[in-house]
Design a protein around this motif. Structure first.
Motif, mmCIF file in Angstrom:
data_model
loop_
_atom_site.group_PDB
_atom_site.id
_atom_site.type_symbol
_atom_site.label_atom_id
_atom_site.label_comp_id
_atom_site.label_asym_id
_atom_site.label_seq_id
_atom_site.Cartn_x
_atom_site.Cartn_y
_atom_site.Cartn_z
ATOM 1 N N PRO A 74 0.844 -1.205 0.000
ATOM 2 C CA PRO A 74 0.000 0.000 0.000
ATOM 3 C C PRO A 74 0.872 1.245 0.000
ATOM 4 O O PRO A 74 2.044 1.204 0.388
ATOM 5 N N ARG A 75 0.309 2.349 -0.418
ATOM 6 C CA ARG A 75 1.037 3.615 -0.413
ATOM 7 C C ARG A 75 1.004 4.273 0.963
ATOM 8 O O ARG A 75 1.923 4.977 1.343
ATOM 9 N N ILE A 76 -0.104 4.028 1.700
ATOM 10 C CA ILE A 76 -0.262 4.620 3.030
ATOM 11 C C ILE A 76 -0.752 3.545 4.006
ATOM 12 O O ILE A 76 -1.686 2.808 3.696
ATOM 13 N N PHE A 77 -0.149 3.500 5.173
ATOM 14 C CA PHE A 77 -0.595 2.668 6.291
ATOM 15 C C PHE A 77 -1.099 3.652 7.332
ATOM 16 O O PHE A 77 -0.312 4.397 7.922
ATOM 17 N N TRP A 78 -2.417 3.704 7.522
ATOM 18 C CA TRP A 78 -3.052 4.766 8.292
ATOM 19 C C TRP A 78 -3.661 4.192 9.563
ATOM 20 O O TRP A 78 -4.551 3.353 9.504
ATOM 21 N N ALA A 84 9.348 0.704 8.083
ATOM 22 C CA ALA A 84 10.501 1.542 7.755
ATOM 23 C C ALA A 84 11.298 0.895 6.629
ATOM 24 O O ALA A 84 11.496 -0.315 6.601
ATOM 25 N N GLY A 85 11.708 1.708 5.686
ATOM 26 C CA GLY A 85 12.464 1.194 4.549
ATOM 27 C C GLY A 85 11.596 0.700 3.408
ATOM 28 O O GLY A 85 12.096 0.393 2.332
ATOM 29 N N MET A 86 10.307 0.620 3.641
ATOM 30 C CA MET A 86 9.352 0.240 2.588
ATOM 31 C C MET A 86 8.825 1.522 1.934
ATOM 32 O O MET A 86 8.833 2.574 2.561
ATOM 33 N N PRO A 87 8.333 1.413 0.716
ATOM 34 C CA PRO A 87 7.748 2.605 0.075
ATOM 35 C C PRO A 87 6.314 2.853 0.565
ATOM 36 O O PRO A 87 5.388 3.028 -0.215
ATOM 37 N N VAL A 88 6.143 2.832 1.885
ATOM 38 C CA VAL A 88 4.827 2.987 2.512
ATOM 39 C C VAL A 88 4.901 4.163 3.480
ATOM 40 O O VAL A 88 5.755 4.191 4.361
ATOM 41 N N HIS A 89 4.013 5.127 3.316
ATOM 42 C CA HIS A 89 3.929 6.259 4.238
ATOM 43 C C HIS A 89 3.080 5.839 5.427
ATOM 44 O O HIS A 89 2.042 5.201 5.251
ATOM 45 N N VAL A 90 3.496 6.204 6.617
ATOM 46 C CA VAL A 90 2.777 5.853 7.832
ATOM 47 C C VAL A 90 2.138 7.104 8.410
ATOM 48 O O VAL A 90 2.790 8.135 8.562
ATOM 49 N N VAL A 91 0.845 6.999 8.717
ATOM 50 C CA VAL A 91 0.108 8.068 9.387
ATOM 51 C C VAL A 91 -0.438 7.466 10.670
ATOM 52 O O VAL A 91 -0.964 6.356 10.671
ATOM 53 N N SER A 92 -0.299 8.216 11.758
ATOM 54 C CA SER A 92 -0.671 7.707 13.070
ATOM 55 C C SER A 92 -1.555 8.707 13.797
ATOM 56 O O SER A 92 -1.338 9.917 13.698
ATOM 57 N N ASP A 93 -2.543 8.183 14.517
ATOM 58 C CA ASP A 93 -3.391 8.993 15.398
ATOM 59 C C ASP A 93 -4.059 10.162 14.681
ATOM 60 O O ASP A 93 -4.132 11.273 15.194
#
Length: 137
Positions: free
Chosen positions: A97-101, A116-125
């Motif tokens: 996925p592009r975003i892990f939300w 980390a290190g994956m092409p996945v942006h992380v959004v939290s809270d």
């Protein structure tokens, strides 16, 4: 972590598919409001729930691996202790996925570390519906 509004706006503008992990169509539940919003604004939504067969009139899938197509955004409505397992599921997806939300009130440094290190942006809270409205209204 993805905290830059401009980058998030551009990502959200180009994402079209969302897997809603912990999907339930129980009126009044936050996941129900967010899921219906995503459908209303034109996202292709894949409900993910291990026990439910349908949510919002859509087929529900027991895991991310069972979703029948690429996923742009994985949005979690699960307790923080479950996030690392879902991060591992997301890492295994091809393409990832592009975003892990992680929705409002949910954060997991361990899940972020796994991604980390994956092409996945992380959004939290943060709430996907609130941020989508704010950035793309």
């Amino acid at each position: 972590m993805l905290d830059d509004d401009r980058a998030l706006r551009e990502l959200l503008r180009t994402c079209r598919t969302v897997a809603v992990v912990g999907a339930k169509d129980r009126p009044g539940a936050p996941v129900d409001g967010v899921g219906r919003y995503l459908l209303d604004v034109g996202f292709t939504v894949y409900p993910v729930h291990p026990a439910r067969k349908t949510v919002w009139g859509l087929t529900a899938y027991p895991s991310l691996a069972d979703v029948p197509g690429p996923i742009d955004i994985v949005v979690l409505f699960r307790a923080p202790q479950h996030c690392p397992d879902h991060a591992r599921e997301a890492v295994a997806l091809v393409p990832p996925p592009r975003i892990f939300w992680m929705q409002s009130g949910i954060s997991s440094p361990e899940a972020a570390s796994i991604l980390a290190g994956m092409p996945v942006h992380v959004v939290s809270d943060r709430c996907l519906m609130v941020e989508h409205r704010r950035l793309l209204a």
